[in-house]
Scaffold this active site. Structure first.
Site, PDB file in Angstrom:
ATOM      1  N   GLY A 116       0.820  -1.203   0.000  1.00  6.48           N
ATOM      2  CA  GLY A 116       0.000   0.000   0.000  1.00  6.48           C
ATOM      3  C   GLY A 116       0.855   1.254   0.000  1.00  6.48           C
ATOM      4  N   GLY A 183      20.581  -7.015  23.830  1.00  3.80           N
ATOM      5  CA  GLY A 183      19.206  -6.632  24.149  1.00  3.80           C
ATOM      6  C   GLY A 183      18.371  -7.902  24.239  1.00  3.80           C
ATOM      7  N   HIS A 446       0.138 -21.344  47.601  1.00  6.10           N
ATOM      8  CA  HIS A 446       1.389 -21.991  47.986  1.00  6.10           C
ATOM      9  C   HIS A 446       1.302 -23.478  47.675  1.00  6.10           C
ATOM     10  CE1 HIS A 446       4.935 -22.951  50.408  1.00  6.10           C
ATOM     11  NE2 HIS A 446       4.231 -23.953  50.909  1.00  6.10           N
TER      12      HIS A 446
HETATM   13  P1  NAD Z   1      17.897  -3.678  21.330  1.00  9.70           P
HETATM   14  O1  NAD Z   1      17.976  -2.287  20.854  1.00  9.70           O
HETATM   15  O2  NAD Z   1      17.031  -3.991  22.472  1.00  9.70           O
HETATM   16  O3  NAD Z   1      19.373  -4.204  21.692  1.00  9.70           O
HETATM   17  C1  NAD Z   1      20.446  -4.060  20.792  1.00  9.70           C
HETATM   18  C2  NAD Z   1      21.731  -4.009  21.589  1.00  9.70           C
HETATM   19  O4  NAD Z   1      22.829  -3.986  20.671  1.00  9.70           O
HETATM   20  C3  NAD Z   1      21.842  -2.767  22.446  1.00  9.70           C
HETATM   21  O5  NAD Z   1      22.035  -3.155  23.777  1.00  9.70           O
HETATM   22  C4  NAD Z   1      23.060  -2.037  21.850  1.00  9.70           C
HETATM   23  O6  NAD Z   1      23.808  -1.373  22.832  1.00  9.70           O
HETATM   24  C5  NAD Z   1      23.842  -3.170  21.215  1.00  9.70           C
HETATM   25  N1  NAD Z   1      24.727  -2.756  20.116  1.00  9.70           N
HETATM   26  C6  NAD Z   1      24.426  -1.963  19.081  1.00  9.70           C
HETATM   27  N2  NAD Z   1      25.509  -1.809  18.271  1.00  9.70           N
HETATM   28  C7  NAD Z   1      26.526  -2.541  18.816  1.00  9.70           C
HETATM   29  C8  NAD Z   1      27.894  -2.784  18.455  1.00  9.70           C
HETATM   30  N3  NAD Z   1      28.450  -2.272  17.347  1.00  9.70           N
HETATM   31  N4  NAD Z   1      28.643  -3.569  19.262  1.00  9.70           N
HETATM   32  C9  NAD Z   1      28.101  -4.117  20.378  1.00  9.70           C
HETATM   33  N5  NAD Z   1      26.808  -3.912  20.757  1.00  9.70           N
HETATM   34  C10 NAD Z   1      26.028  -3.134  19.991  1.00  9.70           C
HETATM   35  O7  NAD Z   1      17.495  -4.529  20.039  1.00  9.70           O
HETATM   36  P2  NAD Z   1      17.173  -6.076  19.817  1.00  9.70           P
HETATM   37  O8  NAD Z   1      17.523  -6.930  20.976  1.00  9.70           O
HETATM   38  O9  NAD Z   1      17.773  -6.368  18.479  1.00  9.70           O
HETATM   39  O10 NAD Z   1      15.598  -6.050  19.689  1.00  9.70           O
HETATM   40  C11 NAD Z   1      14.954  -5.200  18.741  1.00  9.70           C
HETATM   41  C12 NAD Z   1      13.623  -4.767  19.269  1.00  9.70           C
HETATM   42  O11 NAD Z   1      12.743  -5.871  19.349  1.00  9.70           O
HETATM   43  C13 NAD Z   1      13.741  -4.188  20.664  1.00  9.70           C
HETATM   44  O12 NAD Z   1      12.881  -3.085  20.799  1.00  9.70           O
HETATM   45  C14 NAD Z   1      13.299  -5.307  21.524  1.00  9.70           C
HETATM   46  O13 NAD Z   1      12.752  -4.881  22.758  1.00  9.70           O
HETATM   47  C15 NAD Z   1      12.267  -6.010  20.664  1.00  9.70           C
HETATM   48  N6  NAD Z   1      12.193  -7.424  21.025  1.00  9.70           N
HETATM   49  C16 NAD Z   1      11.698  -7.765  22.222  1.00  9.70           C
HETATM   50  C17 NAD Z   1      11.661  -9.089  22.583  1.00  9.70           C
HETATM   51  C18 NAD Z   1      11.094  -9.449  23.905  1.00  9.70           C
HETATM   52  O14 NAD Z   1      10.660  -8.553  24.616  1.00  9.70           O
HETATM   53  N7  NAD Z   1      11.102 -10.722  24.279  1.00  9.70           N
HETATM   54  C19 NAD Z   1      12.171 -10.066  21.760  1.00  9.70           C
HETATM   55  C20 NAD Z   1      12.677  -9.683  20.563  1.00  9.70           C
HETATM   56  C21 NAD Z   1      12.698  -8.353  20.208  1.00  9.70           C
END
Ligand code: NAD
Length: 467
Positions: A116, A183, A446
């Site tokens: 879209g 992350g 419990h």
């Molecule tokens: P994120 O942004 O949460 O984490 C990415 C991490 O990579 C950060 O901590 C950052 O500091 C690090 N980073 C970036 N560049 C780097 C480098 N050059 N060298 C070393 N470290 C580096 O992203 P994500 O874990 O990829 O997740 C993406 C999105 O999807 C987020 O918003 C996340 O919350 C969401 N997600 C959530 C879940 C869950 O809640 N279970 C699961 C999957 C994804």
């Protein structure tokens, strides 16, 4: 012929299909445009497949530890056959996708198969396999989602360097893996691959894993990872890598390096802000790719909203669901309360699991609250001991009241067994703005894992039972 709807949603992931289903449930005539598969990242390349493959890891752990419970597998060491898990994953996805299509059909949502593009005057042109269709709607919801990011010097080739998109189709367990980014995605994959038997190096640029999570919880997860021989390096930026002969050497920090067979890129997700045309509209996409919205998720173009990963709110499926429902209520003039990103629930399915809602201790202090904190370890919990799964803790952050005692609950943070399923009452406590005394009055069943939350709150009244 121009087709017309009350509401047209562009993007059929959780945020988009929630807007469509909820809108249809209120009686609106709804259309939904999707270029791929209904269900989006969550169903096809995110939450659902990741948790299915993590469940394989959990079953493997259970079988591996079975002898502790007097259950023998004879001389057989359990092995994982990922082709079976992949097939099971696909069956789970297909059944959920089928259910979703039935729901949409049952509510008379018109699904347009194609890409879209929104232009002036709420006109959306859908380019699909059978040509172009022009659709007009009183209200438009943009829900075009996000894609995995990578970092300079790392080209995703699907074999040596992968993102979550490719990793979720994994068929062979790699020997040595570098996971870049700790992350949610990085921690879940590091945990999963370690259970499968890979040797993991987890690399994070910031000082702690799970940035944004309470520091005690992140610390407990990191210690648990350490015990499982996951090599965690924090405060290290990854600079590049040198592929050679089917393996590669990842360079990070101050002249450090690790040779691996696979690099998993988990450095965040890129919003797809400009993927729906938007030419001749007042919809603004910022320099990070997010569609700019106000607190009511309205874009600069009257009658056009944006929801889900494409806006700068937590990129979580359940936040997308909430945003999809919110905009329908806004369209209907019901004046819904804007979502507060600081109190949404977070669930991370590593082993041990992490779950939280509300302010971390540090964020509460930074926001000017005088806080009282209590935490209890799962090691003291009967059910956790029975399960043989005692890593982790429950931490409750409360505001000090005028009498100097713990009052309103500001944050609930868990790391431990089934933390994601335990968060419910903590989430309610935070969002109901309940006080410690109010929550402590409730009986906890419990023996359960969730009685740890009650115990922690009880401790904040100054009268702990077990701790
Ligand atoms: P994120 O942004 O949460 O984490 C990415 C991490 O990579 C950060 O901590 C950052 O500091 C690090 N980073 C970036 N560049 C780097 C480098 N050059 N060298 C070393 N470290 C580096 O992203 P994500 O874990 O990829 O997740 C993406 C999105 O999807 C987020 O918003 C996340 O919350 C969401 N997600 C959530 C879940 C869950 O809640 N279970 C699961 C999957 C994804």
């Amino acid at each position: 012929m121009t087709l017309r709807h009350d509401l047209l949603v562009v993007g059929g992931g959780p945020a988009g299909y929630a807007a469509a289903l909820y809108g249809a449930a209120t009686g609106l005539d709804v259309g939904l445009v999707e270029e791929g598969r209904i269900g989006g990242t969550c169903l096809h390349l995110g939450c659902i497949p990741a948790k299915e493959l993590l469940e394989t890891a959990s079953v493997l752990r259970t079988v591996r530890d079975a002898s502790q419970f007097g259950v023998s597998t004879g001389d057989h060491k359990p092995v994982v056959d990922l082709s079976v898990s992949q097939q099971r994953k696909q069956e789970v996805i297909d059944s959920l996708a089928g259910g979703l299509s039935s729901l949409l059909a049952g509510r008379d949502v018109t699904v347009y198969d194609g890409t879209g593009r929104l232009g002036a005057d709420h006109v959306v042109t859908v380019d699909g396999p059978n040509g172009s269709t022009v659709v007009v709607a009183d209200h438009i919801v943009l829900a075009t989602g996000s894609t995995p990011r990578t970092i300079p010097g790392f080209e995703v080739d699907g074999t040596l360097v992968v993102t979550s998109d490719e990793l979720l189709s994994l068929l062979e367990v790699p020997d040595r893996v570098a996971v870049i980014g700790a992350g949610a995605i990085g921690c879940e994959f590091a945990s999963m691959l370690a259970d499968y038997g890979s040797t993991i190096t987890l690399l994070e640029a910031l000082p702690e894993i799970l940035p944004g999570c309470d520091t005690d919880v992140a610390g407990a997860l990191q210690r648990s990872f350490h015990r499982r021989q996951i090599s965690v390096h924090t405060g290290v930026v990854v600079h590049g890598h040198d592929p050679a002969g089917g393996v590669t050497t990842v360079r990070f920090g101050n002249d450090e390096a690790v040779e691996v067979d696979l690099v998993v890129m988990a450095v965040g997700r890129q919003p797809r802000g400009d993927s729906a045309g938007l030419v001749d509209t007042r919809v603004v996409v910022d320099d990070r790719g997010f569609i700019q919205v106000d607190g009511r998720l309205r874009t600069g173009e009257p009658g056009v909203y944006a929801v889900g990963d494409v806006v700068a709110t937590p990129q979580l499926a359940h936040v997308g669901f909430a945003e999809g429902m919110f905009v329908v209520k806004d369209i209907l003039g019901e004046a819904p309360t804007p979502l507060d990103p600081t109190t949404v629930p977070w669930c991370i399915y590593s082993h041990p699991e992490v779950a939280f809602a509300g302010l971390t201790e540090a964020a509460a202090v930074e926001a000017g609250h005088d806080v009282v904190v209590s935490s209890h370890r799962f090691a003291g919990n009967g059910r956790a001991r029975i399960l043989g799964d005692t890593d982790g803790l429950v931490k409750v952050v409360a505001e000090r009241d005028s009498a100097g005692r713990a009052g309103r609950i500001l944050g609930v943070h868990l790391v431990g067994p089934w933390a994601t399923e335990q968060l419910g009452q903590g989430y309610l406590a935070v969002n109901w703005e309940a006080t410690v005394d109010e929550v402590a009055a409730f009986i906890q069943p419990h023996p359960t894992l969730s009685e740890m939350f009650g115990e922690t709150v009880l401790a904040l009244t100054g009268r702990a039972l077990h701790g």
